[in-house]
Structures are given as structure tokens and as C-alpha cells.
Design an enzyme around this catalytic site. Structure first.
Site, PDB file in Angstrom:
ATOM      1  N   HIS A  56       0.859  -1.187   0.000  1.00 44.82           N
ATOM      2  CA  HIS A  56       0.000   0.000   0.000  1.00 44.82           C
ATOM      3  C   HIS A  56       0.892   1.233   0.000  1.00 44.82           C
ATOM      4  CE1 HIS A  56      -3.874  -2.003   1.718  1.00 44.82           C
ATOM      5  NE2 HIS A  56      -3.225  -2.803   0.886  1.00 44.82           N
ATOM      6  N   GLU A  58       0.863   3.917   1.802  1.00 43.90           N
ATOM      7  CA  GLU A  58       1.297   4.334   3.138  1.00 43.90           C
ATOM      8  C   GLU A  58       2.433   3.450   3.653  1.00 43.90           C
ATOM      9  OE1 GLU A  58      -3.238   5.001   2.930  1.00 43.90           O
ATOM     10  OE2 GLU A  58      -1.805   3.496   2.233  1.00 43.90           O
ATOM     11  N   CYS A  86      -6.271   2.121   5.377  1.00 45.00           N
ATOM     12  CA  CYS A  86      -6.980   0.898   5.776  1.00 45.00           C
ATOM     13  C   CYS A  86      -6.518   0.500   7.181  1.00 45.00           C
ATOM     14  CB  CYS A  86      -6.685  -0.222   4.773  1.00 45.00           C
ATOM     15  SG  CYS A  86      -4.984  -0.844   4.876  1.00 45.00           S
ATOM     16  N   CYS A  89      -2.667  -0.316   7.363  1.00 45.64           N
ATOM     17  CA  CYS A  89      -1.838   0.892   7.300  1.00 45.64           C
ATOM     18  C   CYS A  89      -1.998   1.741   8.560  1.00 45.64           C
ATOM     19  CB  CYS A  89      -2.203   1.704   6.060  1.00 45.64           C
ATOM     20  SG  CYS A  89      -1.749   0.870   4.522  1.00 45.64           S
TER      21      CYS A  89
END
Length: 151
Positions: A56, A58, A86, A89
Site C-alpha cells: 500500500h 502508506e 486501511c 496501514c
């Protein structure tokens, strides 16, 4: 520069990164980490591109800054992301002690029982780690427009 102007400036960069993710057939998410007034790391969503469910934007920004700073403690840093983090993260952000989290579009899982915003804001989750200052919906229409879930 006011916080609002600063947030919009950095969110525009997140949107540019999100557009780069789309060009590589990934979900349109871009993130960056700022210390003071300096961008010290960026992350582009690459789940499909590198075949890694943890890639992801992040997480990729966090990994880059950990290597650069040789530290996992990001007290005093701000994380900007074009889409609300999410759960995975958000947990990593809390573990890293990021002081400020600024997000654009809200994630599609906001109505679920637990979501990233809850992990970021609930003091009972990781009680020994500070809850970051949260700012949501920065340039939300622009972030929402670029955010696309690809098949």
C-alpha cells in the site's frame, strides 16, 4: 503558510502519486511523509505491480522513511494520503508514532465494524502509542475523482 494551505499543497502531491499508480494498473493511492516542511518519503500503491498485498502507498512511504532515518519512531512527522488508510496501514502508522495523519477521500470500508480511522483514533488500540492528530477530507472531491478500484 496556514495548516489548510499546507495540507492542500501536500495533498496535491499525493494526488499526483495516485495518478502514477493508475498508470501502472494499481489502485489510485499516493502517500507522503513530511517532517517540518520537507517531504522525506513518498509511496505509490503497488499491490498489483509487485504482487504484494502489503504494498500500500502508506506502507511503502513508511518503509522508505525507516531506511532513510534508520528509525521506526516518526514522532513529529505527518503522513498525507489521498485515501483514508486501511486497518493495516493505520496500525502501522500508530506503531510508527506518526504525529499527524491527513487524508483525502474516505475509504470504501467506512461503514464496516472497524476501519482505519477507528484504529487511528481509538486510544484503547495500542494504548502506549500516541493517537495522531487527524485531518480528513482534504481536497476530497479531487481525491475521490482520481480514486478508482481496478478489477
Amino acid at each position: 503558510m496556514t495548516n489548510e494551505v499546507k495540507h492542500e499543497h501536500y495533498m496535491r502531491r499525493c494526488i499526483e502519486l495516485a495518478r502514477q499508480a493508475v498508470l501502472t494498473n494499481d489502485t489510485a493511492v499516493g502517500s507522503l511523509i513530511v517532517r517540518g516542511d520537507q517531504v522525506i518519503a513518498e509511496g505509490i500503491e503497488a499491490v498489483r505491480g509487485v504482487c504484494d498485498v502489503t504494498a500500500h502507498a502508506e506502507i511503502r512511504a513508511l518503509r522508505a522513511v525507516f531506511v532513510q532515518l534508520e528509525s521506526r519512531n516518526l514522532t513529529g512527522c505527518a503522513l498525507y494520503t489521498s485515501v483514508e488508510p486501511c486497518v493495516m496501514c493505520a496500525y502501522a502508522i500508530r506503531l510508527a508514532r506518526v504525529s499527524v495523519v491527513v487524508s483525502g477521500a474516505r475509504s470504501s470500508d467506512v461503514s464496516s465494524r472497524i476501519n482505519g480511522h477507528m484504529v487511528l483514533s481509538d486510544v484503547s488500540i495500542l494504548p502506549n502509542h500516541p493517537v495522531p492528530v487527524l485531518t480528513r477530507d482534504v481536497l476530497e472531491p479531487e481525491c475521490r475523482a482520481v480514486f478508482v478500484q481496478l478489477p
